[in-house]
Design a protein around this motif. Structure first.
Motif, PDB file in Angstrom:
ATOM      1  N   GLU A 118       0.864  -1.184   0.000  1.00 44.52           N
ATOM      2  CA  GLU A 118       0.000   0.000   0.000  1.00 44.52           C
ATOM      3  C   GLU A 118       0.902   1.236   0.000  1.00 44.52           C
ATOM      4  N   PRO A 119       1.056   1.910  -1.172  1.00 42.92           N
ATOM      5  CA  PRO A 119       1.938   3.085  -1.243  1.00 42.92           C
ATOM      6  C   PRO A 119       1.478   4.200  -0.309  1.00 42.92           C
ATOM      7  N   TRP A 120       2.464   4.919   0.207  1.00 44.59           N
ATOM      8  CA  TRP A 120       2.163   6.040   1.098  1.00 44.59           C
ATOM      9  C   TRP A 120       1.558   7.187   0.296  1.00 44.59           C
ATOM     10  N   ASN A 121       0.690   7.967   0.950  1.00 44.95           N
ATOM     11  CA  ASN A 121       0.088   9.129   0.299  1.00 44.95           C
ATOM     12  C   ASN A 121       1.084  10.274   0.154  1.00 44.95           C
ATOM     13  N   ASP A 131       5.400   8.577  -2.660  1.00 41.65           N
ATOM     14  CA  ASP A 131       5.035   7.441  -3.507  1.00 41.65           C
ATOM     15  C   ASP A 131       6.162   6.413  -3.628  1.00 41.65           C
ATOM     16  N   SER A 132       7.376   6.771  -3.235  1.00 38.63           N
ATOM     17  CA  SER A 132       8.504   5.841  -3.351  1.00 38.63           C
ATOM     18  C   SER A 132       8.588   4.877  -2.169  1.00 38.63           C
ATOM     19  N   LYS A 133       7.653   4.978  -1.223  1.00 40.50           N
ATOM     20  CA  LYS A 133       7.639   4.090  -0.064  1.00 40.50           C
ATOM     21  C   LYS A 133       6.264   3.447   0.071  1.00 40.50           C
ATOM     22  N   ALA A 134       6.231   2.262   0.694  1.00 38.66           N
ATOM     23  CA  ALA A 134       4.967   1.539   0.821  1.00 38.66           C
ATOM     24  C   ALA A 134       4.995   0.659   2.061  1.00 38.66           C
ATOM     25  N   ASP A 135       3.814   0.326   2.565  1.00 36.97           N
ATOM     26  CA  ASP A 135       3.657  -0.633   3.649  1.00 36.97           C
ATOM     27  C   ASP A 135       3.235  -1.966   3.050  1.00 36.97           C
ATOM     28  N   ILE A 136       3.764  -3.058   3.588  1.00 34.32           N
ATOM     29  CA  ILE A 136       3.359  -4.391   3.159  1.00 34.32           C
ATOM     30  C   ILE A 136       2.183  -4.808   4.035  1.00 34.32           C
ATOM     31  N   VAL A 137       1.059  -5.142   3.395  1.00 36.80           N
ATOM     32  CA  VAL A 137      -0.141  -5.471   4.156  1.00 36.80           C
ATOM     33  C   VAL A 137      -0.521  -6.945   4.052  1.00 36.80           C
ATOM     34  N   TRP A 138       0.025  -7.702   3.076  1.00 35.14           N
ATOM     35  CA  TRP A 138      -0.357  -9.095   2.907  1.00 35.14           C
ATOM     36  C   TRP A 138       0.753  -9.841   2.186  1.00 35.14           C
ATOM     37  N   LYS A 139       0.962 -11.102   2.578  1.00 30.37           N
ATOM     38  CA  LYS A 139       1.924 -11.972   1.898  1.00 30.37           C
ATOM     39  C   LYS A 139       1.181 -13.207   1.408  1.00 30.37           C
ATOM     40  N   TYR A 140       1.431 -13.592   0.148  1.00 27.66           N
ATOM     41  CA  TYR A 140       0.771 -14.745  -0.446  1.00 27.66           C
ATOM     42  C   TYR A 140       1.558 -16.027  -0.208  1.00 27.66           C
TER      43      TYR A 140
END
Length: 108
Positions: free
Chosen positions: A77-80, A83-92
């Motif tokens: 989920e990219p930060w507002n 945009d070059s950073k994101a949180d990982i919310v799910w692993k498959y």
């Protein structure tokens, strides 16, 4: 005498259980991503399916439950604000990745 493994669905003709796979939600700005490099300190380098490379962060609430390795497919989920950073919310898991590949969600 050999012990036999419990193969409940093998050869019995019973249908396998239906599993649900979480897909990224566009309304929450989620994208599929591949983990490229582990950076340490709960940080990873991600290659997202929208063409961007981002620095991913595993939030504290998921740090002990979600073990991420290189090559894993995750939802980021990219930060507002950046945009070059994101949180990982799910692993498959591996069967879920196979399902995503069959249904056309992954562009390899």
């Amino acid at each position: 005498m050999r012990k036999s493994k419990n193969n409940a669905n093998k050869g019995t003709g019973e249908p396998q259980a239906v599993t649900r796979v979480r897909v990224p939600r566009k309304d929450k700005n989620e994208v599929l991503a591949t983990v490229v490099t582990l950076m340490g300190g709960s940080r990873v380098k991600l290659h997202c399916m929208d063409g961007n490379s981002r620095m991913g962060r595993i939030p504290g609430s998921k740090k002990k439950r979600m073990w991420v390795r290189e090559g894993d497919i995750v939802i980021a989920e990219p930060w507002n604000v950046q945009d070059s950073k994101a949180d990982i919310v799910w692993k498959y898991t591996r069967p879920q990745v196979d399902w995503l590949d069959r249904k056309g969600y992954l562009q390899r």
